[in-house]
Design a protein around this motif. Sequence first.
Motif, short mmCIF file in Angstrom:
data_model
loop_
_atom_site.label_atom_id
_atom_site.label_comp_id
_atom_site.label_asym_id
_atom_site.label_seq_id
_atom_site.Cartn_x
_atom_site.Cartn_y
_atom_site.Cartn_z
N LEU A 47 9.25 6.00 10.92
CA LEU A 47 8.54 4.96 10.18
C LEU A 47 9.03 4.91 8.75
CD1 LEU A 47 6.36 6.15 12.44
CD2 LEU A 47 4.89 4.48 11.33
N LYS A 48 8.63 3.87 8.03
CA LYS A 48 9.02 3.68 6.64
C LYS A 48 7.75 3.61 5.77
CE LYS A 48 13.23 1.15 7.87
NZ LYS A 48 13.98 -0.14 7.76
N PRO A 49 7.22 4.77 5.38
CA PRO A 49 5.98 4.78 4.61
C PRO A 49 6.19 4.28 3.19
CG PRO A 49 6.90 6.98 4.74
CD PRO A 49 7.75 6.11 5.63
N THR A 50 5.15 3.70 2.61
CA THR A 50 5.15 3.28 1.22
C THR A 50 3.85 3.73 0.57
OG1 THR A 50 4.17 1.13 1.77
CG2 THR A 50 6.58 1.25 1.68
N GLU A 51 3.88 3.83 -0.74
CA GLU A 51 2.66 4.17 -1.46
C GLU A 51 1.78 2.93 -1.59
OE1 GLU A 51 3.50 6.03 -5.15
OE2 GLU A 51 4.53 7.76 -4.25
N CYS A 52 0.49 3.16 -1.48
CA CYS A 52 -0.51 2.10 -1.69
C CYS A 52 -1.57 2.68 -2.60
CB CYS A 52 -1.10 1.66 -0.35
SG CYS A 52 -2.36 0.37 -0.49
N VAL A 124 0.34 -2.32 14.03
CA VAL A 124 -0.54 -1.21 13.66
C VAL A 124 -0.23 -0.84 12.22
CG1 VAL A 124 -1.20 1.19 14.07
CG2 VAL A 124 -0.66 -0.31 16.01
N LYS A 125 -1.25 -0.80 11.39
CA LYS A 125 -1.09 -0.38 10.00
C LYS A 125 -1.80 0.95 9.82
CE LYS A 125 -0.96 -3.14 6.33
NZ LYS A 125 -1.34 -4.05 5.21
N LEU A 126 -1.12 1.90 9.20
CA LEU A 126 -1.66 3.23 8.98
C LEU A 126 -2.19 3.35 7.56
CD1 LEU A 126 1.30 5.24 10.56
CD2 LEU A 126 -0.71 4.29 11.72
N MET A 127 -3.34 4.00 7.43
CA MET A 127 -3.98 4.21 6.13
C MET A 127 -4.25 5.70 5.94
SD MET A 127 -7.76 2.91 4.92
CE MET A 127 -8.44 3.28 3.31
N PHE A 128 -3.48 6.34 5.08
CA PHE A 128 -3.73 7.73 4.71
C PHE A 128 -4.28 7.71 3.29
CE2 PHE A 128 -0.42 7.97 7.95
CZ PHE A 128 -0.79 9.07 8.71
N GLN A 129 -5.57 7.97 3.16
CA GLN A 129 -6.20 7.79 1.86
C GLN A 129 -6.61 9.10 1.19
OE1 GLN A 129 -10.39 5.98 2.64
NE2 GLN A 129 -10.61 7.62 1.14
N PRO A 130 -6.56 9.13 -0.14
CA PRO A 130 -7.08 10.26 -0.91
C PRO A 130 -8.55 10.05 -1.25
CG PRO A 130 -6.05 8.72 -2.40
CD PRO A 130 -5.94 8.12 -1.01
N ALA A 131 -9.14 11.02 -1.90
CA ALA A 131 -10.41 10.87 -2.63
C ALA A 131 -11.55 10.24 -1.85
CB ALA A 131 -10.16 10.06 -3.92
N GLU A 132 -11.71 10.63 -0.59
CA GLU A 132 -12.91 10.18 0.13
C GLU A 132 -14.13 10.92 -0.40
OE1 GLU A 132 -16.26 10.02 2.58
OE2 GLU A 132 -15.10 11.87 2.43
N ASN A 144 -5.15 -2.17 -4.19
CA ASN A 144 -3.70 -2.24 -4.19
C ASN A 144 -3.14 -2.92 -2.95
OD1 ASN A 144 -2.33 -0.68 -6.61
ND2 ASN A 144 -4.23 0.40 -6.11
N GLY A 145 -3.96 -3.76 -2.30
CA GLY A 145 -3.47 -4.64 -1.24
C GLY A 145 -3.43 -4.06 0.15
#
Length: 391
Positions: A47-52, A124-132, A144-145
């Motif tokens: 995959l080609k991950p990007t920062e969000c 399929v869009k993946l969401m790896f989030q911080p600060a939950e 940030n979109g």
Amino acid sequence: MDFWKRAQELKDEITQNRRHIHQSAEVGLNLPNTKAFVMEKLREYGLKPTECGHGVTATLGKPGKTLLLRADMDALPMPEESGEPFACPTGETAHACGHDMHTAMLLTAAKMLKENEDALCGTVKLMFQPAEETFEGAHDMLENGLLENPPVDAALAYHVAAGKSPVGFVMYNDSGVMMASVDGFEITVHGHGSHGANPNLAIDPINVGVHIHLALQELIARESDPTKTCVLTIGQFMAGTAANIIPDTAVLRGTIRTNDKKARALLVRRMRETAERTAAVYNATVEIRTLSEVCPLVCDKSVTDDMLRYMGALNIPNFTPYGGISATGSEDFALVAERVPSAMMYLGAGYMDERGQYTAHNPKVVFNEGVLPIGAACMAHCAVEWLKENA
């Protein structure tokens, strides 16, 4: 692809990923090591991950409907006493809520979906989030979109449940509020310091803070609708540097949780009024700061029912759906669910022996790694089936 079979084949890899993340526990918005590891693994999987914002996203599949799969990555600022050989060595941070499990499951789901990408009837869009844990991460990624390019049509998330929740149990709510709202607040009481031997020369902010604390409890006891879930907790009270000094300020930090919009609005407004007016009685003033604002988590019935149906087709051992779950805990995935039809479920990750006596946020909590292939298989299978039915 038989995702349940494939996930079992990848169990050692999922477990290794989980333990690496667990051992490198980080807190808050900035998770440099965890984020780098997630992006490295996604690239390894093709995959080609990007920062969000402060999080990570990636997409796979083809144009069409888009399903978001979400995992949180942050830990808690607390020591770990689990006894696990891969416990975080810092002594200051711990994955005591299971977010390391969520991240590992989504990584493996991404790997399996990439292996089966030709079968996807959409994106399929993946969401790896911080600060939950601080209720900042989802908001940060949304700003940030996250839900754009491509626009997201539905979302799915899982949360592991420790304690006495056995592996195979699935807990959900498709007809009401699953988790409460959260409004975190900080009240700084401004008084006037003096020697402890001369309280008459002071405006004691500790005394004022005590009265504010007591008055706030009456909002639950006498103003909140008893048919609604309403909680107001002061978790921090900080003041002073010595026993014989009355300080200038005192700080109270707390949280309001509700399952009802009107109750939430009432409590937030009355918290402010009560703090200000109580302080005024004792000639003090207050400064009130909002720490977090997250709505209740309400899952979409159609999406939830569909996901449960897909999960049931995987023939997971001891698969036991349990509905009507409602908790006073809070989740910033609610901000996603507020914008797109979403489902969130708890996956049993506990033990029925002595290890099950500790639940999330306890330093001794232990999570059952048997849930890892279940979560990964469910995410991947649900994505394929939902996109197929909604193409």
